[in-house]
Design an enzyme around this catalytic site. Structure first.
Site, PDB file in Angstrom:
ATOM      1  CG  ASP A 210      -6.642   6.638   5.124  1.00 40.79           C
ATOM      2  OD1 ASP A 210      -5.594   5.990   4.633  1.00 40.79           O
ATOM      3  OD2 ASP A 210      -7.155   6.495   6.125  1.00 40.79           O
ATOM      4  CD  GLU A 254      -6.686   2.931   1.447  1.00 43.66           C
ATOM      5  OE1 GLU A 254      -6.179   2.166   1.748  1.00 43.66           O
ATOM      6  OE2 GLU A 254      -7.383   4.161   2.500  1.00 43.66           O
TER       7      GLU A 254
HETATM    8  C1  NOJ Z   1      -5.146   3.293   4.897  1.00 45.14           C
HETATM    9  C2  NOJ Z   1      -3.670   3.536   5.103  1.00 45.14           C
HETATM   10  O1  NOJ Z   1      -3.141   3.273   3.846  1.00 45.14           O
HETATM   11  C3  NOJ Z   1      -3.217   2.667   6.069  1.00 45.14           C
HETATM   12  O2  NOJ Z   1      -1.844   2.990   6.309  1.00 45.14           O
HETATM   13  C4  NOJ Z   1      -3.741   3.193   7.535  1.00 45.14           C
HETATM   14  O3  NOJ Z   1      -3.512   2.343   8.396  1.00 45.14           O
HETATM   15  C5  NOJ Z   1      -5.473   3.127   7.284  1.00 45.14           C
HETATM   16  N1  NOJ Z   1      -5.898   3.662   6.065  1.00 45.14           N
HETATM   17  C6  NOJ Z   1      -6.068   3.757   8.422  1.00 45.14           C
HETATM   18  O4  NOJ Z   1      -5.850   5.126   8.144  1.00 45.14           O
END
Ligand code: NOJ
Length: 526
Positions: A210, A254
């Protein structure tokens, strides 16, 4: 770009993820096994045959850890356990095993940028006070006069600092309930290496990382300075060594970075294996824009030997059937176009065509739950039921992401549509009575039938490999794949003639004689 990568050997060149079809499970909204209105592991385990028949190779689960749910589970209170509302660690282990028995691999979400204000570490930090070792795991600082240490803003809106009773402030790039970790601290690094081992020991096949590009910060900078610092790469090199020790485990980043050269650095042979293709996800439904993003993606990935990924949606973005039916079909986090009129029939036709485009491209593909049902973005959730922190932190100007997180409709003619025996945590639209899994399985023309057919063909003859464009004129995206499949997408205003082929494998909509109508994709065998 080849020059910007460090030398190294590609380990696991035949890694299973290279051409995989990966289904994203947003557990809270997938299926509820115990009737409390929230999806859980029991519900998911019961529906594994559905995923097996859909034809996916892996599932990626959003965070399933104990969490106060200030950000849908991305506020993790304990990285080595399961949120009780979802089930138990023993059930998670069973899920991993049962999925494996069906040939489905499991990917879990690890959140290294921030934890939860309820986690033991943060509570210890509050208790221990300024100057303590416990505070060094986070970013605590004295204020600047009466205000926060600097003017950084939270990605969810409002200031990125919150003050604690003894006067210090702590940094949170997201909600105040999500304090950021200090990655300069070796204790933080060790902790996460151990978390990776913990899940790999339990048989998970991959980690989705993440907010992967924002871990390293320069707090002395007046401007926000946390995106894509060079220091982040050493972290992922260490992670990669662990993944390689276990073998056949994938690290998926991500990484939202417009700069492709910088993006490619994360995919060097000794870092992550793959990363989500957000440029493709955000692209408008326009031939030139799509062609450019495909070319750019392949130009970034091919030289470094990393597989591309193709993503149309996830739990953070507007559902494709709604987005593609709008006058502006691009996606932008800063402007979600909530409430912009959408022609659902048009959006659905394009979403079908887009699905066949994404699935025909070389690399892995992601399907976010409900995408295979063609669900629309639910834009009329009553304000008092909204959960996404973006809603409150934007001063109730941006409704945020709840609209793509509404529980799935499985069966029956009214809510809760077989999702639960209780009241779903977000209300489902009555109009989903014609969108249920049950209904769509019975209809060979449904979105679900299209996804099942496409994923089946993909498994046989698509995945990673090469493609070559076929020049079929303006407005048409056409390419051949190494397996002999030809994909033709008509994004122009006129029907187009199909190129020579042996047979038609699948189309996203009806043909007009031997012409391919606007907003339709055909898969042909050459
Ligand atoms: C990316 C995640 O996909 C999202 O849902 C989240 O709110 C943020 N990162 C913070 O963790």
């Amino acid at each position: 770009m080849p020059g910007s990568t460090s030398p190294g050997t590609i380990r696991n060149p035949d890694g299973w993820w290279r051409g995989a079809s990966i289904y994203q499970v947003y557990l809270r909204s997938f299926a509820d096994g115990n009737g409390d209105g929230t999806g859980d592991l029991a519900g998911l385990r019961a529906r594994l045959p559905y995923l097996s028949e859909l034809g996916v190779d892996a599932i990626w689960l959003n965070p399933w850890y104990p969490s106060p749910m200030a950000d849908g589970g991305y506020d993790v209170a304990d990285y080595r356990n399961i949120e009780p509302v979802f089930g138990t660690l023993a059930e998670a282990e069973k899920l991993i095993e049962e999925a494996h028995d069906l040939g489905i691999r499991t990917i879990v979400d690890v959140v290294p940028n921030h934890g939860s204000d309820q986690m033991v570490w943060f509570q210890e930090a509050l208790e221990a006070g300024p100057g303590s070792e416990a505070r060094e795991r986070f970013w605590f600082r004295p204020g600047n006069g009466d205000g926060p240490p600097n003017g950084w803003k939270s990605i969810f809106g409002g200031p990125a600092w919150t003050q604690v009773p003894d006067g210090e402030w702590y940094l949170h790039l997201f909600a105040p309930e999500q304090p950021d970790f200090n990655w300069n601290n070796p204790a933080v690094r060790e902790e996460f290496l151990d978390v990776l081992r913990f899940w790999f020991d339990r048989g998970v096949d991959g980690i989705r990382i993440d907010s992967a590009a924002v871990l390293v910060k320069d707090l002395d900078s007046v401007e926000e300075s946390y995106t894509d610092h060079d220091g982040v790469h050493e972290i992922y090199r260490e992670w990669r060594r662990i993944a390689d020790d276990y073998g056949q485990r994938v690290l998926i980043g991500e990484v939202w970075l417009p700069d492709q050269e910088r993006f490619a650095l994360y995919l060097r042979p000794d870092e992550m294996h793959t990363a989500f293709n957000f440029a493709f996800l955000a692209s408008p439904w326009e031939p030139d824009a799509l062609r450019d993003v495909i070319d750019m993606t392949l130009a970034t990935h091919v030289p470094i030997g990393a597989p591309a990924t193709w993503v149309l949606s996830n739990h953070d973005v507007t559902r494709p059937a709604t987005r593609f039916g709008r006058a502006d079909t691009s996606f932008d986090h800063g402007d979600r176009k909530h409430g912009m009129p959408s022609d659902f029939e048009l959006g659905t036709r394009r979403a079908r065509a887009a699905a066949l485009l994404a699935m025909a491209l070389p690399g892995s593909v992601y399907v976010y739950q409900g995408e295979e049902l063609g669900l629309w973005e639910v834009e009329d959730i009553p304000d008092d039921l909204r959960e996404d922190p973006i809603w409150a932190r934007s001063g109730h100007t941006d409704p945020g992401r709840d609209g793509c997180r509404v529980p799935l409709p499985w069966s029956g003619g009214e809510p809760p549509f077989g999702f639960s025996t209780g009241v779903p945590w977000l209300p489902q639209p009555a109009g989903w009575s014609t969108m249920t899994v049950e209904d769509q399985l019975a209809d060979p023309e449904s979105m679900l039938s299209l996804y099942r057919a496409a994923l089946g063909i993909r498994r046989e003859r698509l995945g990673d490999g090469v493609m070559a464009w076929l020049p079929l004129g303006d407005g048409v995206l056409a390419f051949t794949r190494d397996s002999g499949l030809i994909c033709v997408v008509n994004l122009g205003s006129q029907p187009v003639r199909l190129p020579p082929h042996e047979s038609i494998l699948l189309t996203s909509g009806p043909l007009d004689g031997d012409l391919l109508p606007t907003d339709t994709t055909a898969w042909l065998s050459s």
